[in-house]
Design an enzyme around this catalytic site. Structure first.
Site, PDB file in Angstrom:
ATOM      1  N   SER A 178     -27.555  55.843   4.216  1.00 34.94           N
ATOM      2  CA  SER A 178     -26.382  54.966   4.260  1.00 34.94           C
ATOM      3  C   SER A 178     -25.773  54.970   5.649  1.00 34.94           C
ATOM      4  O   SER A 178     -26.440  55.338   6.619  1.00 34.94           O
ATOM      5  CB  SER A 178     -25.370  55.399   3.192  1.00 34.94           C
ATOM      6  OG  SER A 178     -24.374  54.413   3.025  1.00 34.94           O
ATOM      7  N   ASN A 179     -24.535  54.554   5.786  1.00 35.21           N
ATOM      8  CA  ASN A 179     -23.851  54.511   7.082  1.00 35.21           C
ATOM      9  C   ASN A 179     -22.360  54.734   6.877  1.00 35.21           C
ATOM     10  O   ASN A 179     -21.899  54.893   5.742  1.00 35.21           O
ATOM     11  CB  ASN A 179     -24.136  53.166   7.777  1.00 35.21           C
ATOM     12  CG  ASN A 179     -23.661  52.000   6.938  1.00 35.21           C
ATOM     13  OD1 ASN A 179     -22.463  51.813   6.720  1.00 35.21           O
ATOM     14  ND2 ASN A 179     -24.604  51.219   6.413  1.00 35.21           N
TER      15      ASN A 179
END
Ligand code: CTP
Ligand code: CA
Length: 226
Positions: free
Chosen positions: A33-34
């Site tokens: 993810s980020n």
């Protein structure tokens, strides 16, 4: 201060907005993810509702409350995000504000991945995710389509090429290397880029709260939507 009702310049318009990160599973307990907080997309959703639009907010996992009057649709992965956006069409305006993961695991392991005894690294095989904003902009019934560009260098060059490559009506360029700006912050400064008669035009919106910035971005969009 007396609060004036905002001009209902988006009355009767259907708006779809993506926000937040996507999560791409590696196994039952892990993901890629980020750091997207979702704040900019949620502020845009609130700004559009305030101006009379009907808003569907397709959101990756974030910890923000649902803005009043917004129809939030929760998703996890990029593939789910695209399907949820398509389920909300047709619309008049699409804003792709999500930080969509560019890649996902080629295969999601059914069981938790285990370390091997060998003292070596791990190589993950990834495949490209669909480009949501480009997919929407390529439809025959395309809405007015707005994208974001998160860059750490050559902001206007990279954002300008995304504007053209994805056939967007407007791109909001965001310098994510600047301190106190963008990812996670309550404030942001952006540059709007769009094309008129084959010329790229731009407008700088100075550092301000994401709520104020959302209002300024929607001002610009509403002028061109009609
Ligand atoms: N975007 C999207 N689907 C993807 C990747 C990006 O809809 N799979 C959208 C984002 O929501 C944003 C715009 O495309 O509106 C630009 O995202 P960005 O990550 O800056 O650009 P990319 O095209 O993915 O290029 P790169 O990450 O290589 O800079
Ligand atoms: Ca990307």
């Amino acid at each position: 201060v007396r609060m004036m009702p905002v001009h209902q310049d988006l009355a009767g318009k259907r708006v779809v907005i993506t926000a937040g990160p996507t999560r791409e599973a590696l196994d039952p307990v892990r993901y890629l993810s980020n750091h997207s907080s979702g704040k900019m997309g949620y502020a845009l959703a609130a700004a559009c509702v305030e101006r009379g639009a009907s808003v569907s907010l397709v959101s990756g996992p974030v910890t923000l409350p649902i803005p009043p009057g917004v129809n939030r649709i929760d998703v996890t992965s990029a593939t789910e995000m695209l399907a949820a956006v398509e389920s909300q069409l047709p619309c008049d305006l699409f804003i792709g504000c999500a930080a969509v993961a560019d890649y996902r695991a080629a295969a999601v392991s059914e069981h938790k991945l285990k370390k091997t005894d060998a003292d070596s690294g791990l190589t993950l095989e990834l495949v490209r995710n669909p480009d949501i904003v480009a997919t929407i902009a390529a439809r025959p019934d395309r809405p007015f389509t707005v994208g974001f560009a998160a860059e750490t260098q050559s902001l206007e060059t990279h954002a300008g090429s995304k504007l053209e490559r994805k056939r967007l009506d407007l791109i909001v360029a965001n310098d994510v290397s600047r301190e106190g700006v963008g990812f996670g912050s309550d404030d942001n400064a952006v540059t709007l880029l769009w094309k008129t008669h084959d010329q790229i035009r731009h407008l700088e919106l100075p550092l301000q709260s994401k709520a104020a910035l959302a209002g300024a971005i929607v001002d610009h969009i509403a002028d061109r939507l009609t």
